[in-house]
Write a protein that holds these residues in place. Structure first.
Motif, PDB file in Angstrom:
ATOM      1  N   THR A 379      96.330  61.699  14.626  1.00 46.48           N
ATOM      2  CA  THR A 379      94.083  61.800  13.624  1.00 46.48           C
ATOM      3  C   THR A 379      94.000  60.896  14.381  1.00 46.48           C
ATOM      4  N   ARG A 380      94.781  59.766  14.284  1.00 52.32           N
ATOM      5  CA  ARG A 380      94.315  58.282  14.326  1.00 52.32           C
ATOM      6  C   ARG A 380      95.129  57.232  14.767  1.00 52.32           C
ATOM      7  N   PRO A 381      95.159  56.016  14.954  1.00 58.63           N
ATOM      8  CA  PRO A 381      93.896  55.570  15.725  1.00 58.63           C
ATOM      9  C   PRO A 381      93.072  56.528  16.895  1.00 58.63           C
ATOM     10  N   ALA A 382      91.801  55.963  17.274  1.00 55.65           N
ATOM     11  CA  ALA A 382      91.511  56.661  18.160  1.00 55.65           C
ATOM     12  C   ALA A 382      92.047  56.737  19.326  1.00 55.65           C
ATOM     13  N   ALA A 383      92.579  55.925  20.163  1.00 60.88           N
ATOM     14  CA  ALA A 383      92.998  55.317  20.998  1.00 60.88           C
ATOM     15  C   ALA A 383      94.339  56.333  21.090  1.00 60.88           C
ATOM     16  N   ALA A 384      95.244  56.101  20.483  1.00 54.63           N
ATOM     17  CA  ALA A 384      96.291  56.876  19.893  1.00 54.63           C
ATOM     18  C   ALA A 384      95.874  58.645  20.216  1.00 54.63           C
ATOM     19  N   ARG A 386      93.879  59.926  21.679  1.00 57.10           N
ATOM     20  CA  ARG A 386      93.015  60.035  23.476  1.00 57.10           C
ATOM     21  C   ARG A 386      94.552  60.545  24.456  1.00 57.10           C
ATOM     22  N   TRP A 387      95.395  59.515  24.054  1.00 58.45           N
ATOM     23  CA  TRP A 387      96.570  59.402  24.305  1.00 58.45           C
ATOM     24  C   TRP A 387      97.114  60.757  24.626  1.00 58.45           C
ATOM     25  N   TRP A 388      96.981  60.336  23.029  1.00 54.76           N
ATOM     26  CA  TRP A 388      98.368  62.187  22.632  1.00 54.76           C
ATOM     27  C   TRP A 388      97.385  63.311  23.852  1.00 54.76           C
ATOM     28  N   PHE A 389      96.269  63.431  23.359  1.00 52.97           N
ATOM     29  CA  PHE A 389      95.665  64.781  23.649  1.00 52.97           C
ATOM     30  C   PHE A 389      96.093  64.876  25.732  1.00 52.97           C
ATOM     31  N   GLY A 390      95.849  63.579  26.272  1.00 54.80           N
ATOM     32  CA  GLY A 390      95.545  63.063  28.066  1.00 54.80           C
ATOM     33  C   GLY A 390      96.579  63.385  28.135  1.00 54.80           C
ATOM     34  N   ALA A 391      97.839  63.155  27.364  1.00 53.82           N
ATOM     35  CA  ALA A 391      99.326  63.693  27.317  1.00 53.82           C
ATOM     36  C   ALA A 391      99.550  65.141  27.504  1.00 53.82           C
ATOM     37  N   VAL A 392      99.201  65.436  26.618  1.00 55.75           N
ATOM     38  CA  VAL A 392      99.747  67.369  26.626  1.00 55.75           C
ATOM     39  C   VAL A 392      98.876  68.192  27.605  1.00 55.75           C
ATOM     40  N   LEU A 393      97.400  67.304  27.761  1.00 56.61           N
ATOM     41  CA  LEU A 393      96.522  67.962  29.226  1.00 56.61           C
ATOM     42  C   LEU A 393      97.416  67.983  30.294  1.00 56.61           C
ATOM     43  N   VAL A 394      97.618  66.936  30.958  1.00 60.90           N
ATOM     44  CA  VAL A 394      98.363  66.663  31.680  1.00 60.90           C
ATOM     45  C   VAL A 394      99.310  67.470  32.171  1.00 60.90           C
ATOM     46  N   LEU A 395     100.721  68.130  30.943  1.00 56.64           N
ATOM     47  CA  LEU A 395     101.242  68.365  30.573  1.00 56.64           C
ATOM     48  C   LEU A 395     101.243  69.875  30.617  1.00 56.64           C
ATOM     49  N   MET A 396     100.345  70.492  30.189  1.00 55.92           N
ATOM     50  CA  MET A 396      99.919  71.820  30.687  1.00 55.92           C
ATOM     51  C   MET A 396      99.583  72.276  32.071  1.00 55.92           C
ATOM     52  N   LEU A 397      98.794  71.184  32.404  1.00 61.70           N
ATOM     53  CA  LEU A 397      98.902  71.499  33.953  1.00 61.70           C
ATOM     54  C   LEU A 397      99.911  71.660  34.960  1.00 61.70           C
ATOM     55  N   GLY A 398     100.654  70.588  34.558  1.00 68.19           N
ATOM     56  CA  GLY A 398     101.828  70.288  35.360  1.00 68.19           C
ATOM     57  C   GLY A 398     102.370  72.155  35.285  1.00 68.19           C
ATOM     58  N   LEU A 399     102.564  72.354  34.126  1.00 68.44           N
ATOM     59  CA  LEU A 399     103.493  73.088  34.175  1.00 68.44           C
ATOM     60  C   LEU A 399     102.923  75.012  34.181  1.00 68.44           C
ATOM     61  N   GLN A 400     101.568  75.032  33.515  1.00 67.80           N
ATOM     62  CA  GLN A 400     100.449  76.109  34.653  1.00 67.80           C
ATOM     63  C   GLN A 400     100.651  75.798  36.228  1.00 67.80           C
ATOM     64  N   VAL A 401     101.172  75.033  37.189  1.00 61.41           N
ATOM     65  CA  VAL A 401     101.519  74.718  38.414  1.00 61.41           C
ATOM     66  C   VAL A 401     102.422  75.336  38.663  1.00 61.41           C
ATOM     67  N   LEU A 402     103.315  75.580  38.036  1.00 62.87           N
ATOM     68  CA  LEU A 402     105.300  76.073  38.199  1.00 62.87           C
ATOM     69  C   LEU A 402     104.962  77.033  37.085  1.00 62.87           C
ATOM     70  N   TRP A 403     104.092  77.506  36.689  1.00 63.62           N
ATOM     71  CA  TRP A 403     104.373  79.094  36.872  1.00 63.62           C
ATOM     72  C   TRP A 403     103.601  79.726  37.226  1.00 63.62           C
ATOM     73  N   VAL A 404     103.001  79.563  38.093  1.00 58.13           N
ATOM     74  CA  VAL A 404     102.182  79.994  38.924  1.00 58.13           C
ATOM     75  C   VAL A 404     103.033  79.721  40.198  1.00 58.13           C
ATOM     76  N   ARG A 405     103.570  79.508  40.640  1.00 57.06           N
ATOM     77  CA  ARG A 405     104.029  78.740  41.232  1.00 57.06           C
ATOM     78  C   ARG A 405     105.617  79.691  41.744  1.00 57.06           C
ATOM     79  N   GLN A 406     106.392  79.463  40.128  1.00 59.63           N
ATOM     80  CA  GLN A 406     107.739  80.519  39.744  1.00 59.63           C
ATOM     81  C   GLN A 406     107.160  82.055  39.612  1.00 59.63           C
ATOM     82  N   MET A 407     106.416  81.688  38.982  1.00 58.47           N
ATOM     83  CA  MET A 407     106.590  83.763  38.329  1.00 58.47           C
ATOM     84  C   MET A 407     105.979  84.093  39.376  1.00 58.47           C
TER      85      MET A 407
END
Length: 418
Positions: A379-384, A386-407
């Motif tokens: 929840t805070r500070p704002a910089a943390a 944003r970094w947390w959300f960005g990291a999760v977003l990138v991870l989800m996108l990468g796993l989606q590529v993996l899911w489509v490719r493998q499944m």
């Protein structure tokens, strides 16, 4: 007691430039923009994987986009329902057991597609995936509103939480099914719509949505738990003098809980009535299972061994521990009671009734309040934040590529459906 302020039009924490411009748009424009960007990304992934696809039972090699997302795997079953309906008799194999058949697939999505096909003259492989995209857009709008209305404490801690939840659900690894000829987009819309109507206390409209859910996916039963929790919250608020409760309220919510439970059993009952086999739906489901038995939590006794061998027990224990942790962290308790109850009841329900195979990750998409939990952990500070959300977003996108490719990529020799 201090008043919790609900931000009506929350956005992701903006920075100057593009984010600032986006944050100035109405909430629904932000939601549709995020969802649209996610679907464009997934389209690119599908096109890439289609270029690698060999000939298979559903498409030729290197298929075009629409056949690839319209015919593959369960999409062809839903097409059969849309074009031919359901068999009056269950097909029986030489071993005397019920074979795979259309009764395993619920009718509302293919019937909607069938209506649009007649109206527009378009083929299944175009109409059904585009219908799923539109239904998914409606689901994201409803998800945004449920977080705003149902989780005021969480939104107060992080004003950008509703849009962040939409973003994480849109890029969830299996969110690719929101643009294929599957029922997840419709089911997600109806689940989020039912929860939103419950939060607004529009019980009559919720009843209609719950009945529709019963003809979409076998997920209406846990909604009865949510109604009971909602009733308990209203009753307790009345006891404390902060709400109202009458006998009509109790009777109406009791009837709504019963309706939710009945809706969860309606399609199996119809299958049994039409085919003359009372447990025909369960026998049909057994045709897809490694062990022909549908018993609560039964799949967990043999499927993990197939996937993980000697590491099955620690993998399952770690997975259960992770899910429990997500449900009990402070960010989860900041959710409203109804959203928290849906996530918990639905997770327990699918663990009990679903074989933990390759489709389980797809079913997790309907537990969308966990996206709000994930986005709200920091929840805070704002910089943390944003970094947390960005990291999760990138991870989800990468796993989606993996899911489509493998499944989604079909192995012509042997494969598990996504």
């Amino acid at each position: 007691m201090s008043e919790v302020r609900v931000v009506d039009e929350p956005s992701l924490e903006p920075t100057p430039g593009l984010w600032a411009w986006a944050a100035s748009r109405p909430w629904w424009v932000q939601v549709l923009a995020v969802y649209g960007a996610a679907r464009l990304f997934t389209t690119a992934v599908f096109l890439w994987v289609a270029g690698l696809q060999e000939q298979n039972p559903w498409t030729p090699a290197d298929p075009d986009y629409f056949p690839y997302v319209g015919f593959m795997f369960d999409g062809s079953w839903y097409r059969t329902v849309a074009e031919n309906g359901y068999p009056a008799q269950l097909p029986i194999g030489a071993d005397g057991l019920v074979q795979q058949n259309a009764w395993a697939f619920f009718p509302l999505f293919p019937m909607l597609a069938r209506g649009l096909m007649r109206l527009t003259g378009g083929p299944w492989e175009v109409v059904a995936p585009l219908l799923a995209v539109v239904l998914g857009a409606g689901a994201m709008l409803a998800i945004h509103r449920t977080v705003v209305r149902g989780a005021p404490r969480a939104v107060a801690a992080r004003p950008g939480l509703p849009l962040a939840t939409v973003a994480l659900v849109s890029v969830f690894p299996t969110a690719a099914v929101l643009q294929v000829a599957y029922t997840e987009a419709l089911a997600l819309l109806l689940v989020a719509g039912a929860l939103l109507l419950l939060l607004r206390r529009d019980y009559a409209w919720m009843a209609l949505v719950v009945v529709a859910l019963g003809f979409t996916r076998a997920v209406a039963l846990p909604m009865a738990v949510v109604v009971v929790v909602h009733a308990a919250v209203r009753w307790w608020s009345a006891r404390r003098g902060t709400g109202t409760w009458t006998w009509r309220t109790g009777t109406g919510l009791g009837a709504l809980a019963v309706l939710s439970a009945v809706s969860g059993l309606l399609w199996p009952a119809i299958c049994g009535w039409v085919t003359g086999v009372p447990d025909g739906y369960l026998q049909t489901q057994e045709a897809w299972r490694g062990v022909r038995e549908v018993a609560p939590f039964g799949g967990w006794t043999y499927v993990p061994q197939f996937w993980f061998g000697q590491y099955a027990l620690p993998v399952v224990a770690l997975s259960f521990a992770l899910v429990i942790a997500v449900l009990v962290v402070p960010a989860a308790w900041r959710l409203g009671r109804e959203l928290h109850a849906w996530a918990a009841a639905y997770i327990v329900y699918i663990a009990a009734v679903v074989e933990p195979g390759s489709s389980l990750a797809r079913f997790l998409l309907l537990a969308y309040p966990l996206g709000a939990v994930t986005a709200g952990v920091v929840t805070r500070p704002a910089a943390a934040r944003r970094w947390w959300f960005g990291a999760v977003l990138v991870l989800m996108l990468g796993l989606q590529v993996l899911w489509v490719r493998q499944m989604w990529h079909a192995n012509p020799v042997a494969d598990w459906p996504p």
